[in-house]
Write an enzyme that holds these catalytic residues in place. Structure first.
Site, mmCIF file in Angstrom:
data_model
loop_
_atom_site.group_PDB
_atom_site.id
_atom_site.type_symbol
_atom_site.label_atom_id
_atom_site.label_comp_id
_atom_site.label_asym_id
_atom_site.label_seq_id
_atom_site.Cartn_x
_atom_site.Cartn_y
_atom_site.Cartn_z
ATOM 1 N N GLU A 1 0.823 -1.217 0.000
ATOM 2 C CA GLU A 1 0.000 0.000 0.000
ATOM 3 C C GLU A 1 0.849 1.255 0.000
ATOM 4 O OE1 GLU A 1 -1.840 -0.603 3.768
ATOM 5 O OE2 GLU A 1 -3.261 -2.065 3.040
ATOM 6 N N PRO A 2 1.662 1.461 -1.015
ATOM 7 C CA PRO A 2 2.505 2.649 -1.015
ATOM 8 C C PRO A 2 1.690 3.902 -1.339
ATOM 9 C CG PRO A 2 2.768 1.486 -3.084
ATOM 10 C CD PRO A 2 1.825 0.650 -2.246
ATOM 11 N N GLY A 3 1.945 4.954 -0.616
ATOM 12 C CA GLY A 3 1.336 6.240 -0.927
ATOM 13 C C GLY A 3 2.460 7.203 -1.285
ATOM 14 N N ARG A 4 3.115 7.669 -0.254
ATOM 15 C CA ARG A 4 4.181 8.653 -0.399
ATOM 16 C C ARG A 4 5.208 8.305 -1.485
ATOM 17 N NH1 ARG A 4 5.669 11.742 3.973
ATOM 18 N NH2 ARG A 4 4.660 10.194 5.312
ATOM 19 N N ARG B 1 2.486 19.886 6.144
ATOM 20 C CA ARG B 1 3.515 19.026 6.728
ATOM 21 C C ARG B 1 4.573 19.769 7.544
ATOM 22 N NH1 ARG B 1 6.733 16.290 4.273
ATOM 23 N NH2 ARG B 1 6.672 14.426 5.528
ATOM 24 N N TYR C 1 4.385 18.333 11.303
ATOM 25 C CA TYR C 1 5.442 17.416 11.741
ATOM 26 C C TYR C 1 6.807 18.086 11.832
ATOM 27 C CZ TYR C 1 2.214 14.063 9.389
ATOM 28 O OH TYR C 1 1.147 13.340 8.933
ATOM 29 N N CYS D 1 -2.869 33.197 10.240
ATOM 30 C CA CYS D 1 -2.639 33.786 11.566
ATOM 31 C C CYS D 1 -2.273 32.733 12.596
ATOM 32 C CB CYS D 1 -3.877 34.544 11.998
ATOM 33 S SG CYS D 1 -4.283 35.812 10.810
ATOM 34 N N GLU D 2 -1.112 32.131 12.419
ATOM 35 C CA GLU D 2 -0.573 31.156 13.361
ATOM 36 C C GLU D 2 0.938 31.282 13.298
ATOM 37 O OE1 GLU D 2 -2.256 28.786 15.165
ATOM 38 O OE2 GLU D 2 -4.231 28.992 14.236
ATOM 39 N N TYR E 1 0.653 13.966 0.668
ATOM 40 C CA TYR E 1 0.206 14.636 1.890
ATOM 41 C C TYR E 1 0.354 16.150 1.766
ATOM 42 C CZ TYR E 1 0.521 9.799 3.281
ATOM 43 O OH TYR E 1 0.377 8.430 3.315
HETATM 44 C C1 LIG Z 1 -1.087 5.889 5.401
HETATM 45 C C2 LIG Z 1 -1.169 4.457 5.096
HETATM 46 C C3 LIG Z 1 -0.492 3.930 3.990
HETATM 47 C C4 LIG Z 1 0.405 4.756 3.107
HETATM 48 O O1 LIG Z 1 1.549 5.141 3.759
HETATM 49 P P1 LIG Z 1 2.755 5.814 2.947
HETATM 50 O O2 LIG Z 1 3.736 6.131 3.988
HETATM 51 O O3 LIG Z 1 2.216 7.021 2.287
HETATM 52 O O4 LIG Z 1 3.256 4.803 1.974
HETATM 53 C C5 LIG Z 1 -0.667 2.589 3.726
HETATM 54 N N1 LIG Z 1 -1.447 1.801 4.490
HETATM 55 C C6 LIG Z 1 -2.100 2.278 5.566
HETATM 56 C C7 LIG Z 1 -2.956 1.358 6.358
HETATM 57 C C8 LIG Z 1 -1.989 3.607 5.910
HETATM 58 O O5 LIG Z 1 -2.625 4.075 6.980
#
Ligand SMILES: *Cc1c(COP(=O)(O)O)cnc(C)c1O
Length: 409
Positions: free
Chosen positions: A260-263, A299, A303, A328-329, A357
Site C-alpha cells: 500500500e505505497p502512498g508517499r 507538513r 510534523y 494567523c498562526e 500529503y
Molecule cells: C497511510 C497508510 C499507507 C500509506 O503510507 P505511505 O507512507 O504514504 O506509503 C498505507 N497503508 C495504511 C494502512 C496507511 O494508513
C-alpha cells in the site's frame, strides 16, 4: 526536472500544485517490475494524494487502491480502479460505511479491533452477505520514523496484537457472515530502513502459517505502505531490496502480496508553487512572506517536516530566511532558515517533494481557497482541479444566512 513553473504560475495563478504523471508512472513501474513474476497487487494509498485524475492515472497502470474512508473507496471506483483491487482500512468505520463497502463488493475490509469485527458481522448479517476481511496485526515493531507517523507499536492506536488476532480469525472462520482471507500490517510511514519491515513481515508470516494450519485460508498478505522518500539527503529503500525482504519472509506461504505505497509513488513527483508577497525583517530575523500557507501544505507545521525550497530567480547574495504564509498562526511556515537570494514581490518559490500529503491535507482555514492542481504528461499540461473560489467556500452555509436574515426582518 525541466518544468516551466513561471509559465504555469502565470497561466493558473498561485499557489499551485504541479504533478509530473510520467514520474509517477516511473515510480509505480519500478515497484511493479520489482514484483515481476510474483502474485502481487499494488494498492495505492489514496490518502497521499486523492486527486481523481491522479488515481485514474495509477489505475490505468494497473494499480489498486488502499482506502481509509468510504469517500476514498468511492473516489477509487469513480477513477476507474477495479473493485476487486480496492481495500478499505481504517481504525474506525461507521456502520453506513461498512454497509456501503459491502454493497460495493470491494476486495476486502481490513479490521482493526474485535469490536469492529463484531460490528461488521452484524452489518453483514443484516444485508445477508458474507464480508471478506483481513485483520490488521500490530507486530510491536518500531519503524524508527517520526513518532506521529509510527503505527506499529502497541502504544499506537492501530491494529491488534498477535494473540487477539488469532482469536479474531478463529471467530471469523466460524461466522456465517465473515470470510477471513487476508492478513495485514503497516508499521509506519517514511521508513528508510528495511529491517523493521522485515522483522514485522516475519512475525506476521508466522501467524499466517499458524492460521493456515487451522484451515483459515489466508490468501492475501498485506505489508502496508511506508516506503520512505528523499526530502533532503535521505537514503531510501530500493524497490528490489523491498520486494526481496518480503519474499524472504513469505517464501513458505502461498499468498498474493499486497502493498500500500502512498508517499513513495507521488511525493517527489509533485511541487508546490508559491509567489513572494514581500520580505520583512524583524530585528535581524529575515522572513519571506509568500501566498502559500499551512492550509495548503501542512507538513512543515504538523510534523516539522523539511521540504526543499528553491527560488526560481538566481542571486549571488543569499542569506537565511523563514518562508512563511499569511495564516494567523506562528506555526504557519513552509521552511525555516532557507538559504535564499534577495526576493521581490512576485518572485516564485518552488517547494519540492509536495506530491504526497500536500493537497490531500489542505484545508480552508482562514477562509482561503484551496489551490488549483495541474498535471504534466508527455510534455503536455492539464488542469486536474480548478482553484476554489469564495462561492465554493460558503456554498453550504449561505442558505442558512439567507433564512436567518428573513427571520430577523
Ligand atoms: C497511510 C497508510 C499507507 C500509506 O503510507 P505511505 O507512507 O504514504 O506509503 C498505507 N497503508 C495504511 C494502512 C496507511 O494508513
Amino acid at each position: 526536472m525541466n518544468i516551466d513553473f513561471e509559465k504555469l504560475a502565470q497561466k493558473y495563478n498561485t499557489p499551485l500544485y504541479v504533478y509530473d504523471f510520467d514520474s509517477i508512472a516511473q515510480n509505480y513501474n519500478a515497484l511493479k517490475d520489482a514484483f515481476a513474476g510474483k502474485k502481487s497487487l499494488i494498492n495505492y494509498a489514496i490518502k497521499a494524494n486523492s486527486n481523481l485524475s491522479l488515481i485514474a492515472h495509477l489505475a490505468s497502470l494497473g494499480a489498486g487502491a488502499d482506502c481509509v474512508s468510504i469517500g476514498e473507496v468511492k473516489r477509487a471506483l469513480l477513477a476507474g480502479v477495479n473493485r476487486y483491487k480496492i481495500i478499505f482500512s481504517g481504525v474506525g468505520k461507521r456502520d453506513e460505511e461498512m454497509q456501503e463497502a459491502l454493497k460495493l463488493d470491494i476486495l476486502l475490509l481490513n479490521l482493526e479491533s474485535e469490536a469492529e469485527m463484531v460490528r461488521l458481522e452484524g452489518v453483514a448479517k443484516e444485508l445477508g452477505m458474507k464480508a471478506r476481511i483481513s485483520i490488521r496485526v500490530n507486530p510491536n515493531i518500531n519503524p524508527k520514523t517520526h513518532p506521529y507517523i509510527s503505527t506499529g507499536l502497541h502504544e499506537n492506536k492501530f491494529g491488534v496484537d498477535i494473540e487477539s488476532a488469532k482469536r479474531m480469525y478463529i471467530y471469523a472462520k466460524r461466522s456465517e457472515y465473515l470470510d477471513p482471507i487476508g492478513i495485514h500490517f503497516h508499521i509506519g510511514s517514511q521508513m528508510l530502513d528495511i529491517e523493521p519491515l522485515k522483522e514485522a513481515a516475519i512475525i506476521v508470516a508466522d501467524l499466517a502459517k499458524t492460521l493456515k494450519a487451522l484451515e483459515i485460508d489466508i490468501r492475501f498478505f498485506d505489508v502496508g505502505g511506508g516506503i520512505g522518500v528523499r526530502y533532503d539527503d535521505e537514503i531510501t529503500i530500493d524497490p528490489k531490496e523491498y520486494v526481496a525482504a518480503i519474499e524472504e519472509a513469505t517464501k513458505k506461504l502461498d499468498v498474493t502480496i499486497l502493498c500500500e505505497p502512498g508517499r513513495s509513488l507521488v511525493a517527489n513527483s509533485g511541487w508546490f508553487v508559491t509567489r513572494v508577497l514581500y520580505e520583512k525583517n524583524n530585528e535581524g530575523k529575515r522572513f519571506v512572506v509568500v501566498d502559500g500557507a499551512m492550509n495548503d501544505l501542512l507538513r512543515p507545521s504538523l510534523y516539522g517536516a523539511y521540504h526543499k525550497i528553491e527560488a526560481l530567480k538566481d542571486g549571488t547574495k543569499k542569506s537565511k530566511a523563514d518562508v512563511v504564509g499569511p495564516v494567523c498562526e506562528s506555526g504557519d511556515f513552509l521552511g525555516k532558515d532557507v538559504l535564499l537570494p534577495q526576493l521581490e514581490h512576485g518572485d516564485l518559490l518552488v517547494v519540492h517533494s509536495a506530491g504526497a500529503y500536500g493537497f490531500s491535507m489542505a484545508s480552508n482555514y482562514n477562509t482561503r481557497n484551496r489551490s488549483a492542481e495541474v498535471a504534466l504528461q508527455n510534455e503536455e499540461e492539464m488542469l486536474i482541479r480548478k482553484r476554489e473560489c469564495f462561492e465554493d467556500l460558503i456554498a453550504l452555509e449561505k442558505e442558512y444566512l439567507d433564512a436567518l436574515s428573513l427571520k430577523e426582518e
